[in-house]
Write a protein that holds these residues in place. Structure first.
Motif, PDB file in Angstrom:
ATOM      1  N   TRP A  33      30.530 -60.134 -28.114  1.00  0.00           N
ATOM      2  CA  TRP A  33      29.817 -60.507 -26.891  1.00  0.00           C
ATOM      3  C   TRP A  33      29.471 -61.995 -26.916  1.00  0.00           C
ATOM      4  N   ASP A  34      28.989 -62.458 -28.073  1.00  0.00           N
ATOM      5  CA  ASP A  34      28.606 -63.870 -28.176  1.00  0.00           C
ATOM      6  C   ASP A  34      29.803 -64.782 -27.941  1.00  0.00           C
ATOM      7  N   TYR A  35      30.957 -64.365 -28.456  1.00  0.00           N
ATOM      8  CA  TYR A  35      32.155 -65.194 -28.268  1.00  0.00           C
ATOM      9  C   TYR A  35      32.506 -65.308 -26.796  1.00  0.00           C
ATOM     10  N   PHE A  36      32.568 -64.175 -26.105  1.00  0.00           N
ATOM     11  CA  PHE A  36      32.920 -64.235 -24.683  1.00  0.00           C
ATOM     12  C   PHE A  36      31.824 -64.934 -23.884  1.00  0.00           C
ATOM     13  N   GLY A  37      30.558 -64.774 -24.318  1.00  0.00           N
ATOM     14  CA  GLY A  37      29.472 -65.467 -23.645  1.00  0.00           C
ATOM     15  C   GLY A  37      29.557 -66.978 -23.772  1.00  0.00           C
ATOM     16  N   SER A  38      30.184 -67.443 -24.860  1.00  0.00           N
ATOM     17  CA  SER A  38      30.314 -68.891 -25.072  1.00  0.00           C
ATOM     18  C   SER A  38      31.327 -69.525 -24.141  1.00  0.00           C
ATOM     19  N   LEU A  39      32.068 -68.710 -23.415  1.00  0.00           N
ATOM     20  CA  LEU A  39      33.112 -69.226 -22.534  1.00  0.00           C
ATOM     21  C   LEU A  39      32.627 -69.389 -21.098  1.00  0.00           C
ATOM     22  N   GLY A  40      31.318 -69.527 -20.911  1.00  0.00           N
ATOM     23  CA  GLY A  40      30.769 -69.695 -19.577  1.00  0.00           C
ATOM     24  C   GLY A  40      31.084 -71.066 -18.999  1.00  0.00           C
ATOM     25  N   PHE A  41      30.361 -71.406 -17.936  1.00  0.00           N
ATOM     26  CA  PHE A  41      30.631 -72.663 -17.238  1.00  0.00           C
ATOM     27  C   PHE A  41      30.381 -73.841 -18.179  1.00  0.00           C
ATOM     28  N   PRO A  42      31.293 -74.818 -18.208  1.00  0.00           N
ATOM     29  CA  PRO A  42      31.179 -75.927 -19.165  1.00  0.00           C
ATOM     30  C   PRO A  42      29.950 -76.804 -18.910  1.00  0.00           C
ATOM     31  N   PRO A  43      29.546 -77.565 -19.919  1.00  0.00           N
ATOM     32  CA  PRO A  43      28.404 -78.468 -19.762  1.00  0.00           C
ATOM     33  C   PRO A  43      28.724 -79.632 -18.834  1.00  0.00           C
ATOM     34  N   LEU A  44      27.662 -80.339 -18.442  1.00  0.00           N
ATOM     35  CA  LEU A  44      27.761 -81.386 -17.425  1.00  0.00           C
ATOM     36  C   LEU A  44      28.759 -82.471 -17.793  1.00  0.00           C
ATOM     37  N   GLY A  57      35.943 -86.161  -3.185  1.00  0.00           N
ATOM     38  CA  GLY A  57      34.948 -87.202  -2.994  1.00  0.00           C
ATOM     39  C   GLY A  57      33.617 -86.674  -2.503  1.00  0.00           C
ATOM     40  N   GLN A  58      33.517 -85.348  -2.279  1.00  0.00           N
ATOM     41  CA  GLN A  58      32.260 -84.761  -1.826  1.00  0.00           C
ATOM     42  C   GLN A  58      31.250 -84.742  -2.971  1.00  0.00           C
ATOM     43  N   PRO A  59      29.975 -84.964  -2.682  1.00  0.00           N
ATOM     44  CA  PRO A  59      28.959 -84.931  -3.746  1.00  0.00           C
ATOM     45  C   PRO A  59      28.836 -83.530  -4.336  1.00  0.00           C
ATOM     46  N   TRP A  60      28.553 -83.471  -5.613  1.00  0.00           N
ATOM     47  CA  TRP A  60      28.420 -82.183  -6.291  1.00  0.00           C
ATOM     48  C   TRP A  60      27.319 -82.288  -7.334  1.00  0.00           C
ATOM     49  N   GLU A  61      26.470 -81.272  -7.398  1.00  0.00           N
ATOM     50  CA  GLU A  61      25.376 -81.268  -8.347  1.00  0.00           C
ATOM     51  C   GLU A  61      25.558 -80.132  -9.342  1.00  0.00           C
ATOM     52  N   TYR A  62      25.281 -80.434 -10.593  1.00  0.00           N
ATOM     53  CA  TYR A  62      25.379 -79.435 -11.665  1.00  0.00           C
ATOM     54  C   TYR A  62      24.136 -78.542 -11.607  1.00  0.00           C
ATOM     55  N   ASP A  63      24.351 -77.273 -11.282  1.00  0.00           N
ATOM     56  CA  ASP A  63      23.231 -76.343 -11.099  1.00  0.00           C
ATOM     57  C   ASP A  63      22.871 -75.704 -12.434  1.00  0.00           C
ATOM     58  N   ALA A  64      22.245 -76.489 -13.304  1.00  0.00           N
ATOM     59  CA  ALA A  64      21.920 -76.012 -14.642  1.00  0.00           C
ATOM     60  C   ALA A  64      21.006 -74.796 -14.604  1.00  0.00           C
ATOM     61  N   GLU A  65      20.084 -74.764 -13.644  1.00  0.00           N
ATOM     62  CA  GLU A  65      19.146 -73.649 -13.557  1.00  0.00           C
ATOM     63  C   GLU A  65      19.878 -72.355 -13.225  1.00  0.00           C
ATOM     64  N   ARG A  66      20.848 -72.440 -12.330  1.00  0.00           N
ATOM     65  CA  ARG A  66      21.633 -71.247 -11.985  1.00  0.00           C
ATOM     66  C   ARG A  66      22.398 -70.727 -13.188  1.00  0.00           C
ATOM     67  N   TYR A  67      23.039 -71.615 -13.940  1.00  0.00           N
ATOM     68  CA  TYR A  67      23.811 -71.177 -15.097  1.00  0.00           C
ATOM     69  C   TYR A  67      22.886 -70.606 -16.171  1.00  0.00           C
ATOM     70  N   ARG A  68      21.673 -71.174 -16.280  1.00  0.00           N
ATOM     71  CA  ARG A  68      20.725 -70.639 -17.252  1.00  0.00           C
ATOM     72  C   ARG A  68      20.300 -69.228 -16.858  1.00  0.00           C
ATOM     73  N   ARG A  69      20.049 -69.007 -15.570  1.00  0.00           N
ATOM     74  CA  ARG A  69      19.631 -67.677 -15.113  1.00  0.00           C
ATOM     75  C   ARG A  69      20.726 -66.645 -15.363  1.00  0.00           C
ATOM     76  N   VAL A  70      21.969 -67.023 -15.081  1.00  0.00           N
ATOM     77  CA  VAL A  70      23.078 -66.102 -15.294  1.00  0.00           C
ATOM     78  C   VAL A  70      23.212 -65.766 -16.781  1.00  0.00           C
ATOM     79  N   ALA A  71      23.099 -66.775 -17.646  1.00  0.00           N
ATOM     80  CA  ALA A  71      23.191 -66.541 -19.082  1.00  0.00           C
ATOM     81  C   ALA A  71      22.068 -65.641 -19.558  1.00  0.00           C
ATOM     82  N   GLU A  72      20.874 -65.843 -19.026  1.00  0.00           N
ATOM     83  CA  GLU A  72      19.740 -65.013 -19.410  1.00  0.00           C
ATOM     84  C   GLU A  72      19.942 -63.573 -18.947  1.00  0.00           C
TER      85      GLU A  72
END
Length: 727
Positions: free
Chosen positions: A381-392, A448-463
């Motif tokens: 599980w930990d291995y597959f969990g490590s394959l989530g969305f990449p860091p910023l 060229g469109q602005p994009w923001e890294y939604d760290a809070e969303r990825y944290r919630r999904v991981a949790e």
């Protein structure tokens, strides 16, 4: 698929719908369930958006095929069904034909038919088009076919709709673009989303996605002109399956669990599925079952599509006792009399578990469902969990690489972004859905469109995923009714206080075969320690290596290649794989080769090589496990009675370990810049030598490839790689 009618047929339309149902199922007595009719009426009459959350076998596909038949009779355009798996598509095409509905599919297995299918769609001869979510962003399909479909569709269906949600157990980025497609539909086009596996949170999330606003176009017939864009009808039913007998069997080790399988399967009626967590496990378990006289086959994501179809038919017609499968055999596979589902290792989510066990007992009174949890489950599980969305920083590197207006392929992007290809492709899909990049012919383009890294969303999904993993451990340990546990976890709206199933092991209603004998466990243990995995050499350099300052391209010259090699075992398998996982765990102190692995290595060499096949050993010098690799190479040289000719390792100043969690281009560049060949003083020359190249493990294969090239350039006539483990 059908239920008992609770009140008389009240309308000609319902009579027409039930006539279509009877053609679909081939049963003159078939009747629609009340919620089936409610969904169909809402789609056909009110042109609403509907979310159906009902257990496997309830008859969700009947809703959209009957609705299609009624809508087509009334002049509506074709139904577009987004389906996630080929197995699901094949079953649905066959079901549609029974109802007189012309259904076609566009998927990776029928590429040669795509042009003809596009013409049929344009000509109006297709009633139903099934396509994968990935097809929605194929440039040609998206730009040429999709606009026409959006304008003419009579019904849009999102099957396995939990995939739309970040919170679903099987998140697929391509499903998120369905929301965009929904906004392109004219008013009055009904939408149906269906799933069997969604708790309350996922249900709310999917309903919000399905409620995406319509394009600002008037409905062709004026229907539903006054309805609101958020008017989604949610039909959610109970999750109990009266045929399922749930049980958990806790056994001390892998050998005991595999022995339980070989002992129990012949005693279970009918045929079924054995799920494993990895491809290597599926292959090993199926091989052991066959050696025990059980007709079992392997079904994984690596199985050829044509072979998958044959295997599905073999299981469907009881020509095999079991398919030993990964989650590749899951959503949509339809075998009403599937008699058992056994999990060798637990899925990481109760939603995923319920979805998989729901394959069993759809058309029989009783089906056995057994979970055999293992100590290695959490590590997987930990291995597959490590394959989530990449860091910023990796996302920014990708956007920077695409910022110059040039179209770049994934292979080209690999030279700028240090991600494995699978994670890079997943990230690009997410960025595409978010509007930051766009897939075009030939590759990807920045918008060229602005994009923001939604760290809070990825944290919630991981949790949330960590919480689901703990819930699976709680399921294994509970002494309460197991179906009650699952129904409560999945927020079953029909769960009554004090309810118990009376069928599971904790309720005393699951009759399982007795455990394996000690001889059967011994036999399984001996089978699992069988060693020797072939390592095939790399034959092609990655594209664009000149960008990274590496002068290689195209096919690897045969004069610079390694020969096929051997590993003792795979890291993600059973048997010795557990000892290898312990050996390579970060907490393990570097030391000499453990005795069991010494014996295993000697066994592999005896079975693989004959006297004179090699006349020297070359060791890869490791910076993380120098004691292990030095001891392993020296021991193998003594076993073969040949000298150590040379070592290959990092150049001065390059001693820091190379990264393995990167794509092929980045990994190769690091290896080429890092490795250096050093002949051993006083050893025989490498000229015309047949060399055993020894390393601790192989992952991408580039260390062995580059080392073999160095040796071949230095004069070695043959290089045979040998490692303890293959990732």
């Amino acid at each position: 698929m059908v239920g008992t009618m609770t009140q008389p047929v009240e309308s000609p339309l319902r009579s027409e719908a039930e006539a279509a149902l009877r053609r679909l199922v081939g049963d003159d007595e078939a009747r629609l369930r009340d919620d089936q009719w409610r969904a169909i009426e809402s789609l056909v009459v009110d042109r609403r958006r509907v979310l159906v959350v009902q257990r496997t076998g309830w008859g969700k596909s009947a809703v959209y095929f009957v609705a299609t038949a009624l809508l087509r009779e009334r002049g509506a355009g074709p139904t577009v069904i987004v389906s996630p798996l080929l197995a699901l598509m094949r079953d649905q095409v066959a079901a549609a034909e029974r109802a007189g509905i012309r259904a076609v599919t566009i998927n990776s297995a029928n590429v040669t038919e795509w042009d003809d299918i596009h013409e049929q769609i344009a000509g109006g001869s297709v009633d139903v088009l099934l396509c994968s979510p990935e097809r929605l962003n194929n440039p040609d399909f998206r730009d040429r076919v999709l606009p026409r479909l959006a304008a003419s569709a009579g019904l849009m269906v999102v099957d396995e709709a939990h995939c739309v949600s970040d919170w679903g157990h099987d998140f697929r980025p391509d499903y998120r673009r369905i929301r965009t497609f929904l906004t392109q539909l004219p008013r009055g086009v009904p939408v149906l989303a269906t799933t069997a596996t969604a708790n309350a949170r996922v249900t709310r999330d999917v309903a919000e996605q399905v409620a995406a606003k319509h394009a600002e176009e008037p409905a062709a017939d004026g229907i539903a002109a006054n309805r609101t864009d958020t008017d989604v009808l949610v039909l959610r039913g109970g999750l109990d399956r009266s045929s399922l007998h749930l049980a958990v069997v806790s056994l001390p080790d892998q050998a005991a669990r595999v022995a339980w399988l070989s002992h129990a399967l012949p005693l279970l009626p009918g045929s079924g599925i054995v799920y494993t967590l990895t491809v290597a496990m599926a292959e090993q378990v199926a091989a052991h079952l066959r050696s025990s006289g059980i007709d079992a086959r392997t079904y994984t994501g690596q199985t050829d599509p044509a072979e998958r179809e044959l295997l599905e038919e073999d299981l469907r017609h009881n020509r095999v006792k079991a398919l030993v499968a990964t989650s590749a055999l899951g959503m949509g596979f339809d075998k009403p009399d599937l008699a058992f589902v056994v999990h060798l290792g637990a899925p990481s989510s109760p939603i995923a578990y319920y979805q998989q066990v729901g394959r069993a007992g759809r058309g029989v009174d009783s089906a056995v469902v057994v979970l055999l949890p293992g100590q290695e489950d959490r590590r997987i599980w930990d291995y597959f969990g490590s394959l989530g969305f990449p860091p910023l920083n990796q996302v920014e590197a990708t956007l920077s690489a695409l910022s110059d207006g040039r179209v770049q392929s994934v292979a080209q992007l690999e030279t700028a972004v240090d991600l494995r290809r699978s994670r890079l492709e997943m990230m690009l899909k997410v960025l595409d859905v978010d509007g930051a990049v766009r897939r075009v012919k030939g590759g990807w383009l920045g918008t060229g469109q602005p994009w923001e890294y939604d760290a809070e969303r990825y944290r919630r999904v991981a949790e949330a995923r960590r919480h689901e993993q703990q819930t699976m451990l709680d399921y294994e340990a509970t002494d309460e009714c197991r179906m009650l546990f699952l129904r409560r976890t999945l927020d079953d709206p029909e769960l009554a206080p004090g309810w118990r199933c009376g069928r599971c092991d904790n309720c005393g209603g699951a009759a399982l075969p007795a455990g394996p004998t000690s001889d059967e466990v011994t036999e399984a243990r001996q089978d699992l320690v069988a060693v020797g995995v072939e390592i095939l050499p790399r034959r092609q350099w990655p594209s664009g290596m000149d960008r990274l300052g590496i002068d290689v391209k195209g096919r690897i010259s045969p004069e610079e290649q390694a020969a096929p090699g051997r590993a003792v075992a795979r890291l993600d398998g059973l048997g010795l794989s557990e000892a290898l996982r312990d050996l390579f765990a970060p907490r393990t102190v570097d030391s000499e080769t453990p005795v069991p692995l010494r014996h295993a290595a000697a066994t592999v060499l005896r079975e693989w090589l004959t006297e004179g096949d090699v006349n020297g050993v070359v060791a890869i010098r490791s910076t993380t496990r120098p004691v292990l690799t030095h001891h392993l190479a020296g021991g193998l040289a003594r076993f073969l009675n040949v000298p150590v000719l040379a070592t290959i390792g990092p150049r001065p100043g390059q001693e820091a370990p190379g990264r393995h969690d990167v794509n092929s281009a980045m990994r190769l560049a690091g290896v080429v810049k890092r490795l250096d060949l050093k002949p051993v003083t006083g050893a025989p020359s490498l000229a015309d030598a047949r060399v055993l190249l020894v390393d601790d493990y192989t992952d991408s294969g580039w260390t062995l490839t580059v080392a073999a090239r160095l040796l071949r350039i230095a004069g070695a006539s043959e290089v045979l790689p040998f490692v303890l483990a293959q990732r």
